[in-house]
Design an enzyme around this catalytic site. Structure first.
Site, PDB file in Angstrom:
ATOM      1  N   GLU A   1      23.098  32.595 -12.076  1.00 49.39           N
ATOM      2  CA  GLU A   1      23.577  32.902 -10.725  1.00 49.39           C
ATOM      3  C   GLU A   1      22.382  32.995  -9.775  1.00 49.39           C
ATOM      4  O   GLU A   1      21.326  33.503 -10.139  1.00 49.39           O
ATOM      5  CB  GLU A   1      24.332  34.232 -10.750  1.00 49.39           C
TER       6      GLU A   1
ATOM      7  N   CYS B   1      28.521  36.793 -13.190  1.00 48.99           N
ATOM      8  CA  CYS B   1      28.039  38.170 -13.063  1.00 48.99           C
ATOM      9  C   CYS B   1      29.080  39.198 -13.503  1.00 48.99           C
ATOM     10  O   CYS B   1      29.546  39.173 -14.621  1.00 48.99           O
ATOM     11  CB  CYS B   1      27.563  38.425 -11.635  1.00 48.99           C
TER      12      CYS B   1
ATOM     13  N   LYS C   1      33.248  31.931  -7.678  1.00 47.75           N
ATOM     14  CA  LYS C   1      33.532  33.272  -8.191  1.00 47.75           C
ATOM     15  C   LYS C   1      34.837  33.799  -7.612  1.00 47.75           C
ATOM     16  O   LYS C   1      35.019  33.872  -6.391  1.00 47.75           O
ATOM     17  CB  LYS C   1      32.373  34.205  -7.850  1.00 47.75           C
TER      18      LYS C   1
END
Length: 528
Positions: free
Chosen positions: A274, A390, A334
């Site tokens: 990321e 994440c 995301k």
């Protein structure tokens, strides 16, 4: 039990729970913490049970989440910790109610199954509310090195939490059966004998899950993960955005040189973390040229974590699949941006409480759906790589949906630079290890700064890196496409546990109303 003793037990319960997590890794303290809280709330009633639970929650979450305030100050850290502790207060209230005697003269029982169900329900509620929830610090995520981890293959993280809490409940039963008969007399033999079955049950429950198989067979695919590092830790980790991008390209070129020299196996897939390109490569030709040169040099598909300047005025946290000579062919955005970190809900209101909300200059937009990047493999047929970005790895449903879409390899791309030299990165790696067992999938867990690792389906982390170093991880991971029992049952075990808790609370409430209607307005508050 007097009030002071209850709060002392709650304090030690919370501290024990905290020490069970990485990087302390004292996982047996998780059931001990559950046991202490169960004893502290036994016979407390809902009001005092809530206060006891709050004490335990604060003692756990304040140190556990200290990384959340490392660069933004105490207010966000304390606010998040208090919010999470309030859910433990709800657990304490319910535990105090359901572990109260049903008669005025009865002794308050310890109900281990009820204790375990309450922990599962509490974590389910905390994982969904508010603003989509924050499931960090679940009991399951403290058990990556425990035999209880194997329960994840049966019913996911909720099963690990249930097993951990049930073992704790049995420990509490064992303690409750001991009878202190005063100085010089101690605990009689009958007391020790009465405690042994519950103690043996707790030990057996903790060790028996090791018999649950976590196979690592199947074809192996060579993969690489690039940890490029950043110029500095903290919120300004990407102040030199081009340098961060160049770092990851440099490590990839070095990997390509090793492959060309025959020192490393040619990878089927390379994964960058990321934020490895905070310069939008779809709009910036220089960034695109750097990435494409690295992709062409390694001559393999590369998954790049990038920040895209869309949809305007918001931005997107994305994973981009690059192919040699072609460029970007697929993307994943995301789905669950982190509130107060990647977007600010009700910004104008929260600005009055803390002006640091404006450190988040642009809100991130959520992506529409999971994605699976399919690339050919010389040894495994087709790699179906499912990206998870994440904190998304902590959400059961997001990872489960990725596997349901056909992923036979999980990619956890993360950036831990904003948390400095804290336990956050180790805590996140432990979550990825739980996911590997839960879904029977290998996981490429890669961070800009570490800790990164290649995780096999048995939850073992290989080639674990250190913080704030440049590193290349290279290895052949098992590729498995079969579904675990946890994949098949999905969220139903957790939903069932929540439903049982609701029914228990309703039944207990009706019992209390019946007693009140008979004129019995006394309570069992404080009785043991």
């Amino acid at each position: 039990m007097c009030r002071v003793h209850r709060y002392a037990l709650a304090l030690f319960a919370g501290l024990g729970l905290w020490l069970a997590f990485p990087s302390h890794d004292l996982w047996p303290l998780a059931p001990v913490g559950v046991a202490l809280l169960a004893l502290a709330t036994r016979g407390a009633g809902p009001a005092r049970g809530a206060v006891v639970g709050l004490v335990a929650g604060l003692a756990c979450f304040l140190p556990l989440l200290s990384w959340s305030g490392i660069y933004v100050g105490a207010v966000p850290w304390v606010a998040l910790s208090v919010l999470e502790a309030l859910y433990v207060a709800l657990l304490g209230a319910a535990s105090g109610l359901l572990q109260s005697p049903r008669t005025l003269t009865g002794r308050a029982p310890v109900r281990p199954v009820v204790v375990a169900l309450l922990w599962v329900a509490q974590e389910a509620l905390r994982s969904a509310t508010p603003f989509g929830g924050f499931p960090w610090g679940r009991l399951a995520f403290s058990q990556a090195d425990s035999p209880l981890l194997h329960l994840a293959a049966l019913a996911g993280a909720p099963a690990v939490t249930f097993g951990t809490a049930l073992a704790g409940g049995l420990l509490a039963v064992a303690v409750a059966r001991l009878r202190w008969e005063g100085p010089g007399r101690g605990i009689p033999v009958s007391g020790w004998l009465g405690a042994l079955p519950a103690l043996a049950g707790a030990v057996a429950l903790t060790l028996a899950p090791a018999l649950v198989p976590t196979p690592v067979d199947g074809p192996r695919a060579p993969v690489m993960a690039v940890q490029g590092n950043v110029p500095r830790a903290g919120l300004e980790f990407n102040a030199e955005r081009r340098r961060v991008l160049d770092n990851h390209a440099t490590v990839t070129h070095a990997a390509a040189a090793s492959v060309h020299a025959g020192a490393k196996e040619h990878p089927d897939l390379v994964v960058w973390p990321e934020n490895s390109s905070d310069i939008d490569p779809l709009r910036n030709g220089d960034a695109a040229a750097v990435i494409n040169a690295a992709v062409d040099d390694i001559a393999a598909p590369v998954v790049v974590g990038a920040v895209l300047e869309e949809p305007s005025p918001r931005i997107s946290n994305a994973s981009l699949l690059y192919r040699p000579g072609v460029g970007v062919t697929q993307r994943y955005v995301k789905q669950h941006p982190v509130p107060f970190a990647e977007y600010i809900p009700y910004r104008s209101f929260f600005r009055h409480l803390n002006d640091k909300v404006d450190l988040v200059r642009s809100d991130m937009a959520p992506g529409p759906a999971p994605a699976v990047f399919r690339v050919p493999s010389r040894t495994a047929g087709t790699l179906a790589a499912g990206p998870v970005i994440c904190f998304e790895v902590a959400y059961d449903g997001l990872v489960r949906e990725t596997v349901a879409h056909g992923a036979n390899l999980l990619l956890v791309q993360t950036n831990n630079a904003t948390f400095g030299y804290t336990d956050e990165s180790e805590q996140q790696l432990a979550i990825s290890r739980v996911r590997a067992v839960e879904h029977g999938r290998s996981v490429v867990h890669v961070s800009t700064v570490g800790v990164s690792a290649l995780i096999t389906p048995d939850g073992v982390a290989h080639q674990r890196t250190t913080l704030f170093t440049a590193a290349l991880l290279s290895g052949a991971l098992p590729v498995r496409s079969g579904l675990t029992l946890a994949d098949r049952v999905g969220a139903w075990p957790e939903l069932l546990a929540c439903a049982v808790v609701v029914l228990l609370l309703i039944a207990r409430g009706r019992h209390g109303l019946r007693r009140y209607s008979r004129g019995d307005r006394t309570t069992s508050e404080g009785r043991t």
